[in-house]
Design a protein around this motif. Sequence first.
Motif, PDB file in Angstrom:
ATOM      1  N   ALA A 137       0.619  -1.142  -0.231  1.00  0.00           N
ATOM      2  CA  ALA A 137      -0.009  -0.035  -0.002  1.00  0.00           C
ATOM      3  C   ALA A 137       0.816   1.352   0.240  1.00  0.00           C
ATOM      4  N   GLU A 138       1.839   1.106   0.771  1.00  0.00           N
ATOM      5  CA  GLU A 138       2.732   2.340   0.894  1.00  0.00           C
ATOM      6  C   GLU A 138       3.704   2.748  -0.560  1.00  0.00           C
ATOM      7  N   ARG A 139       3.775   1.696  -1.408  1.00  0.00           N
ATOM      8  CA  ARG A 139       4.331   1.985  -2.510  1.00  0.00           C
ATOM      9  C   ARG A 139       3.472   2.225  -3.745  1.00  0.00           C
ATOM     10  N   THR A 140       2.095   2.116  -3.549  1.00  0.00           N
ATOM     11  CA  THR A 140       1.119   2.333  -4.728  1.00  0.00           C
ATOM     12  C   THR A 140       0.542   3.788  -4.495  1.00  0.00           C
ATOM     13  N   PRO A 153      -5.524   7.892   1.766  1.00  0.00           N
ATOM     14  CA  PRO A 153      -4.213   8.141   1.067  1.00  0.00           C
ATOM     15  C   PRO A 153      -3.175   6.738   1.372  1.00  0.00           C
ATOM     16  N   ALA A 154      -2.268   6.618   0.463  1.00  0.00           N
ATOM     17  CA  ALA A 154      -1.584   5.323   0.652  1.00  0.00           C
ATOM     18  C   ALA A 154      -0.986   5.108   1.926  1.00  0.00           C
ATOM     19  N   ASP A 155      -0.410   6.147   2.298  1.00  0.00           N
ATOM     20  CA  ASP A 155       0.570   6.202   3.727  1.00  0.00           C
ATOM     21  C   ASP A 155      -0.600   5.654   4.649  1.00  0.00           C
ATOM     22  N   VAL A 156      -2.037   6.431   4.707  1.00  0.00           N
ATOM     23  CA  VAL A 156      -2.983   5.983   5.931  1.00  0.00           C
ATOM     24  C   VAL A 156      -3.532   4.711   5.840  1.00  0.00           C
TER      25      VAL A 156
END
Length: 298
Positions: free
Chosen positions: A101-104, A215-218
């Motif tokens: 998820a963090e890389r997307t 968001p991706a980081d959340v």
Amino acid sequence: MDDLELIRRLRSEVAETDPDALTGARGRLLAVMARTAPPRRSRRPLTVRVTGLAAAGVAAAAAVVIVTGPAAVPVKPPASAGDVLPLTSAKNVLLVAADSAERTPQGSGTYWHIKRESEDGRHFWGESWTTRDGQRWSRGGAGNGPGVVKEPSGTFWLGPADSGTEVSMEDLEALPTDPEALRQKVTAMQKGGPVGEHDIALLPLASLIAELPAPADVRSAAFRALAELPGVQRLGAVEGGEELMIQGGRHESRLVVDPETSQVIRTSWLPTADGGLAGTNRGLFIKLTTGWTDELPR
């Protein structure tokens, strides 16, 4: 071998009655006696005095040999969670999904699209399109016919409507990206406390990874927070991903998560983004389709 022995050997090569052969043998004898042994080379070790900068250069060269010799191992970049964690537990599955998820990157479409249907296409639990500025078109949801625009539009439920909180796009973007801080934040946003032995953060965190346009980081933080909570179990590998079970109060939800894409692709029961509860009988699944799209609402 002394000179007399050499003479005897040379004389034995020819008959004594052959004077020419004897003369040749005598000539070879004189040639051998005229030879001198070459000088012997000294075997003393060669020593070199190295001082100053030259000594430093020698030391540096020695260091290079040690570092770059055959046993040297090239340094690799740190491996991602997917490279090092076996998918043998719910925690590992969730951590690999968090890394994905963090890389997307977040999508760039006009509408956040959610669709819930049975895998065989026979049942339908609603579909919606929400713009970034808060307008929503939905069909098939509770109280909505096909093509109805929901008013007030643009909010999502974080957790069920009877215990959760309505949030906007801006609220989702402002959520903490630290897993523990996120868990505390969504817990504070719920009405009531833990249900039995199960943490009240389970359901809103599940909403963040499954349906909401976080968001991706959340989303990554939500996966990591879920990985640290009790009540989450791995049931095993299934078609499309890994099946997990989340126990929250009276409800038991099974999710199929693809850890490589971080998508929740199927669920048996889940609080929906519009505040409802979508669920099926035991053994069945709801197929989830979520993501940003430019396809116009139907």
